[in-house]
Write a protein that holds these residues in place. Structure first.
Motif, PDB file in Angstrom:
ATOM      1  N   GLU A 122       3.938  -8.493 -24.016  1.00 47.14           N
ATOM      2  CA  GLU A 122       4.103  -8.834 -22.812  1.00 47.14           C
ATOM      3  C   GLU A 122       5.523  -9.595 -22.892  1.00 47.14           C
ATOM      4  OE1 GLU A 122       0.821 -11.501 -22.160  1.00 47.14           O
ATOM      5  OE2 GLU A 122       1.958 -13.102 -22.863  1.00 47.14           O
ATOM      6  N   THR A 137       3.457 -11.084 -18.034  1.00 43.16           N
ATOM      7  CA  THR A 137       3.297  -9.849 -17.199  1.00 43.16           C
ATOM      8  C   THR A 137       2.097  -9.377 -17.301  1.00 43.16           C
ATOM      9  OG1 THR A 137       4.239  -8.961 -19.309  1.00 43.16           O
ATOM     10  CG2 THR A 137       5.966  -9.467 -17.627  1.00 43.16           C
ATOM     11  N   SER A 138       1.197  -9.428 -18.518  1.00 40.29           N
ATOM     12  CA  SER A 138      -0.076  -8.940 -18.464  1.00 40.29           C
ATOM     13  C   SER A 138      -0.935  -9.308 -17.607  1.00 40.29           C
ATOM     14  CB  SER A 138      -0.588  -9.451 -20.018  1.00 40.29           C
ATOM     15  OG  SER A 138      -0.651 -10.780 -20.129  1.00 40.29           O
ATOM     16  N   TYR A 163       6.599  -8.676  -7.582  1.00 38.62           N
ATOM     17  CA  TYR A 163       7.017  -9.159  -9.016  1.00 38.62           C
ATOM     18  C   TYR A 163       8.329  -8.989  -9.394  1.00 38.62           C
ATOM     19  CZ  TYR A 163       2.010  -7.877  -9.448  1.00 38.62           C
ATOM     20  OH  TYR A 163       0.537  -7.735  -9.100  1.00 38.62           O
ATOM     21  N   GLY A 220       3.578  -2.195 -22.939  1.00 38.23           N
ATOM     22  CA  GLY A 220       4.510  -3.145 -23.253  1.00 38.23           C
ATOM     23  C   GLY A 220       4.991  -3.030 -24.483  1.00 38.23           C
ATOM     24  N   PHE A 272       3.839  -2.957 -10.948  1.00 35.69           N
ATOM     25  CA  PHE A 272       4.407  -4.013 -11.835  1.00 35.69           C
ATOM     26  C   PHE A 272       4.784  -3.234 -12.830  1.00 35.69           C
ATOM     27  CE2 PHE A 272      -0.297  -3.420 -12.807  1.00 35.69           C
ATOM     28  CZ  PHE A 272      -0.272  -3.046 -14.027  1.00 35.69           C
ATOM     29  N   THR A 319       7.635  -5.033 -15.414  1.00 36.62           N
ATOM     30  CA  THR A 319       7.291  -5.418 -16.875  1.00 36.62           C
ATOM     31  C   THR A 319       8.165  -4.917 -17.847  1.00 36.62           C
ATOM     32  OG1 THR A 319       5.054  -5.725 -16.125  1.00 36.62           O
ATOM     33  CG2 THR A 319       5.386  -5.269 -18.329  1.00 36.62           C
ATOM     34  N   GLU A 320       8.637  -3.743 -17.724  1.00 39.03           N
ATOM     35  CA  GLU A 320       9.589  -3.140 -18.669  1.00 39.03           C
ATOM     36  C   GLU A 320      10.958  -3.729 -18.812  1.00 39.03           C
ATOM     37  OE1 GLU A 320      11.764   1.194 -19.969  1.00 39.03           O
ATOM     38  OE2 GLU A 320      10.999   0.822 -18.010  1.00 39.03           O
TER      39      GLU A 320
END
Length: 457
Positions: A155, A282-283, A301, A360, A378, A382-383
């Protein structure tokens, strides 16, 4: 200055210091280690949901394919960190594999408690190391340049916000906001709905609670816990400015009960409509977008807010390492290469649903249409957050140790927790930020002096 000089003669203090841990989870039983034969391995791991899924899927898939039985010992986070520290420091060889984070792995590698994995990676034609996100691989690489862990899931951090609330006020959230922009938006949306605060920020004491987000703010404000020469910088102007900003923001526009609010409390506040924004892991997005979530489809996000750095998101991974004393390293690698593989993610998606994939860590996850269908809101942020995190260069100056939201030395668990209690008291109005950081500076100087003495010696 060589960063290899950071971790000198640590073995006498590592065991005790690494027993200080994050807040734990609910208990879970496990099997007894050493109960299998030659074609079995013993795995010691944390009881997070993704790990429990792995335990349930192993026998019917990994064991059936390889013939290797896996004996799991599954414990809450506090307990498992303590047990792993004791087991690996003694090198008893009772466990072959353990779940470690990117905080412990560089320290354990320097103490020669875990085995390098480079040879296994080079010989494995299926695992596809190139698919592992570079920031993740870097965080699991020690100062000797060798890889000592493979991520199971990872994450970073980003800003989560209610699109509908901002839209109703005519507010557009920048894709890469500054902290001042976030503070301004928090002020504008504070109270626009009954009982809704502008933002949630962790205030609960703990090196892995308030100082996870706050240290990233310190980094992007130009501060650091220690400079490259092991001078403590907790009371430096940049560290003070970041902490004062954070405390002022949460006191003015933050959640009710902020001094006791950690990850779980902020997650609940956002889901229940008590806050309009939240900067954190992010999780969390998987819970916000889960079926039945009142805010599913209402969330936006964007990147972690910045000031002086291009990015500021943290980096965390639960990963697998092999005990150096293990006599079953080949079978241990077979388990790790399966558990951290693209094929395992596809198995979880097919068997349990794509929302439960331990994501992740692999670039391919974020090109998988099945995963993207479930995580479209998301996945890309996240990436991007994980990929832009740089654990060896998180601020504006050189550091003596790796780490973004922590300083990767055994002493940081105690140091960060003690200083966090003072900052949490500042949020509660029981002391000033200046007083909190003056106390923190004295503690940090004690740690710094030990490292300078070791280098000079």
């Amino acid at each position: 200055m060589s960063r290899a000089r950071v971790r000198v003669a640590l073995s006498g203090t590592v065991t005790a210091l690494l027993a200080v841990a994050l807040a734990g989870c609910a208990g879970w039983g496990g099997t007894t280690a050493g109960s299998g034969g030659a074609n079995s391995i013993d795995v010691l791991m944390v009881n997070n949901p993704q790990m429990i899924d792995l335990q349930r899927l192993t026998e019917e898939n990994f064991t059936r394919q390889t013939g290797i039985a896996v004996n799991f010992t599954v414990l809450p986070e506090n307990d498992v960190r303590d047990k792993i520290s004791q087991e690996f420091s003694s090198q008893a060889g009772q466990y072959d594999v353990a779940s470690l984070s990117n905080f412990e792995i560089p320290i354990y590698a320097t103490s020669k408690w875990i085995a390098p994995l480079d040879g296994y990676v080079a010989a494995d034609t299926v695992f596809d190391q190139a698919d592992i996100l570079p920031s993740m691989a870097k965080s699991l690489t020690a100062d000797d340049g060798r890889l000592y862990g493979q991520p199971f899931y990872g994450e970073s951090s980003f800003l989560m916000y209610r699109k509908d609330v901002l839209d109703a006020q005519g507010i557009t959230m920048p894709a890469k906001p500054t902290w001042q922009q976030v503070a301004d938006i928090a002020a504008r949306v504070d109270g626009v709905q009954p009982g809704m605060a502008g933002i949630c920020l962790r205030g609960q004491p703990g090196w892995g609670q308030i100082f996870a987000p706050l240290t990233t703010v310190v980094n992007t404000f130009g501060g650091t816990w220690f400079d490259a020469d092991w001078n403590a910088r907790v009371d430096a102007p940049e560290f003070r400015a970041a902490t004062q900003f954070y405390v002022d923001l949460v006191r003015a526009h933050g959640e009710t009960g902020a001094p006791q609010a950690g990850f779980t409390e902020c997650l609940n506040n956002l889901i229940q409509g008590n806050v309009a924004m939240w900067y954190d892991a992010t999780s969390a997005a998987g819970s916000l977008e889960a079926a039945g979530s009142p805010v599913k489809g209402k969330m936006g996000y964007v990147a972690a807010p910045v000031l002086k750095t291009a990015s500021s998101g943290w980096l965390y991974a639960w990963a697998w390492s092999i005990q150096q004393a293990s006599e079953k390293k080949d079978n241990a690698w077979k388990f790790i290469s399966w558990a951290s593989s693209r094929q395992y993610e596809e198995l979880v998606g097919a068997e349990l649903g794509w929302s439960r994939v331990p994501a992740g860590k692999r670039a391919s996850t974020y090109a998988n249409p099945d995963y993207l269908k479930e995580a479209s809101a998301f996945a890309a942020p996240t990436e991007q957050a994980i990929s832009s995190a740089d654990p060896r260069n998180p601020g504006v100056q050189p550091r003596p140790a790796i780490g973004i939201q922590f300083v990767d030395i055994p002493e940081f668990t105690d140091l960060g927790t003690q200083v966090s209690q003072y900052v949490s008291s500042a949020i509660a109005g029981r002391m000033s930020v200046d007083e909190a950081l003056e106390r923190g500076q004295r503690l940090a100087e004690d740690v710094a002096e030990r490292y300078r003495s070791r280098e000079e010696g």
